[in-house]
Design a protein around this motif. Structure first.
Motif, PDB file in Angstrom:
ATOM      1  N   ASN A 218      -3.335  -7.565  -3.498  1.00  0.00           N
ATOM      2  CA  ASN A 218      -4.100  -6.512  -4.165  1.00  0.00           C
ATOM      3  C   ASN A 218      -5.589  -6.620  -3.868  1.00  0.00           C
ATOM      4  O   ASN A 218      -6.300  -5.606  -3.827  1.00  0.00           O
ATOM      5  CB  ASN A 218      -3.830  -6.533  -5.667  1.00  0.00           C
ATOM      6  N   GLY A 219      -6.065  -7.839  -3.622  1.00  0.00           N
ATOM      7  CA  GLY A 219      -7.458  -8.022  -3.213  1.00  0.00           C
ATOM      8  C   GLY A 219      -7.716  -7.391  -1.852  1.00  0.00           C
ATOM      9  O   GLY A 219      -8.759  -6.748  -1.632  1.00  0.00           O
TER      10      GLY A 219
ATOM     11  N   GLN B  29      -7.780  -3.672  -2.309  1.00  0.00           N
ATOM     12  CA  GLN B  29      -9.030  -3.255  -2.952  1.00  0.00           C
ATOM     13  C   GLN B  29     -10.159  -3.178  -1.926  1.00  0.00           C
ATOM     14  O   GLN B  29     -10.998  -2.269  -1.991  1.00  0.00           O
ATOM     15  CB  GLN B  29      -9.402  -4.231  -4.070  1.00  0.00           C
ATOM     16  N   GLN B  30     -10.178  -4.119  -0.978  1.00  0.00           N
ATOM     17  CA  GLN B  30     -11.208  -4.106   0.061  1.00  0.00           C
ATOM     18  C   GLN B  30     -11.167  -2.820   0.880  1.00  0.00           C
ATOM     19  O   GLN B  30     -12.185  -2.376   1.413  1.00  0.00           O
ATOM     20  CB  GLN B  30     -11.028  -5.299   1.000  1.00  0.00           C
TER      21      GLN B  30
ATOM     22  N   SER C 229      -5.317   1.735  -4.015  1.00  0.00           N
ATOM     23  CA  SER C 229      -4.794   1.402  -5.336  1.00  0.00           C
ATOM     24  C   SER C 229      -3.998   0.104  -5.260  1.00  0.00           C
ATOM     25  O   SER C 229      -3.371  -0.194  -4.234  1.00  0.00           O
ATOM     26  CB  SER C 229      -3.893   2.522  -5.859  1.00  0.00           C
ATOM     27  N   PRO C 230      -3.983  -0.675  -6.341  1.00  0.00           N
ATOM     28  CA  PRO C 230      -3.204  -1.917  -6.330  1.00  0.00           C
ATOM     29  C   PRO C 230      -1.716  -1.655  -6.465  1.00  0.00           C
ATOM     30  O   PRO C 230      -1.293  -0.617  -6.987  1.00  0.00           O
ATOM     31  CB  PRO C 230      -3.737  -2.661  -7.558  1.00  0.00           C
TER      32      PRO C 230
ATOM     33  N   ARG D  15       0.836  -1.209   0.000  1.00  0.00           N
ATOM     34  CA  ARG D  15       0.000   0.000   0.000  1.00  0.00           C
ATOM     35  C   ARG D  15       0.865   1.251   0.000  1.00  0.00           C
ATOM     36  O   ARG D  15       0.580   2.214  -0.737  1.00  0.00           O
ATOM     37  CB  ARG D  15      -0.912  -0.016   1.224  1.00  0.00           C
TER      38      ARG D  15
END
Length: 298
Positions: A108-109, A112-113, A117-118, A63
């Motif tokens: 990345n999931g 996203q939660q 940004s990924p 992140r």
């Protein structure tokens, strides 16, 4: 072209070593380097997250890197520990693009939660030392010097995270580094060689093996003094805490008066480019920096 970075100040420079935060801003402004501070960045974990969960360390720092990537900028830190941790995560996740894409997809999931940004692996993680040596350049730095630090003998203290956390170390040799010594020469100071400059300061032990930690720090300071150093210079605020803030306690453990000033890297360079000592926070140290300033006629 103006150098521009996504600035990751870390925790210690915004708290116990506020002078590092001050000095970094003063120096980069004097050199014409633009910093965009990552206000939403989180603590890197200082290497402790992975003791319980590697996934936690990787996700938190993915992140942090993604915040820099969203600005299309390299991530700049002035903390060796942050460099070691975030740089190692970046190496691991860049390798995961090929070797373990499912792991990267999981990270990345999770991002996203949280509406983040990924991580793409499109940025670099770069310590201020590497930026000065590799991007700004020693010749350019030399041209900015208005106050040569002639006669000042400086003992570098790299610490461990900056040198040996990552598999690929830019601009230097992890076992015989010279980047700080080259910066010293560029600003007119004299490097002092001693055995402990690439070893651990003892900070990671300080919470549970305090005596051993202080003996380590004391041994390094004693070696630097014996080698003729007027000061130590470190690129790590955690090293600075053990070597400067706790030096009075270190003295009690080893039974010897030390009194060696310990400067942050941007403070030393800042003096050479004409920045006032107070603007660099040199009055905020536990061990007085007055002997350094007196030697320079300030």
């Amino acid at each position: 072209m103006t150098l521009k970075y996504a600035y990751f100040p870390g925790c210690v420079a915004q708290g116990a070593c506020r002078e590092l935060y001050m000095a970094t801003h003063a120096l980069t402004q004097a050199l014409g380097i633009e910093l965009v501070e990552l206000k939403k960045a989180a603590c890197c974990g200082s290497g402790t997250f992975k003791e319980n969960s590697l996934l936690l360390e990787d996700t938190v720092n993915a992140r942090n890197i993604a915040l820099a990537e969203s600005l299309n900028l390299p991530l700049l830190t002035h903390c060796s520990t942050c460099q070691g941790v975030i740089g190692q995560v970046d190496e691991r996740l860049k390798a995961a693009h090929q070797s373990n894409p499912a792991y990267l997809e999981k990270i990345n999931g999770l991002l996203q939660q949280e509406g983040c940004s990924p991580y793409k692996g499109s940025s670099e993680v770069k310590h201020l030392l590497w930026a000065l040596v590799g991007d700004f350049g020693l010749e350019s730095l030399q041209q900015k010097v208005t106050r040569k630090l002639e006669g000042l003998k400086c003992a570098s203290f790299y610490g461990c995270y900056l040198l040996r956390s990552q598999k690929h170390l830019p601009y230097d040799d992890p076992y015989n580094p010279q980047s700080m010594e080259n910066v010293f020469r560029a600003v007119g100071a004299t490097p002092v060689d001693y055995r402990g400059r690439t070893q651990c300061c003892g900070w990671p032990l300080s919470s549970y093996a305090t005596t051993q930690s202080f003996k380590m720090a004391g041994g390094h300071i004693q070696e630097a003094i014996a080698a003729g150093a007027d000061c130590m210079v470190t690129p790590c605020p955690l090293c600075h805490l053990n070597l400067d803030s706790r030096q009075p306690e270190v003295e009690q453990v080893i039974g010897e008066r030390l009194g060696l000033p310990v400067l942050h890297l941007p403070q030393l360079v800042g003096l050479a480019v004409g920045i006032a000592p107070q603007e660099l926070g040199l009055d905020r140290h536990i061990v007085s920096t007055r002997p350094v300033l007196d030697k320079l006629g300030l």
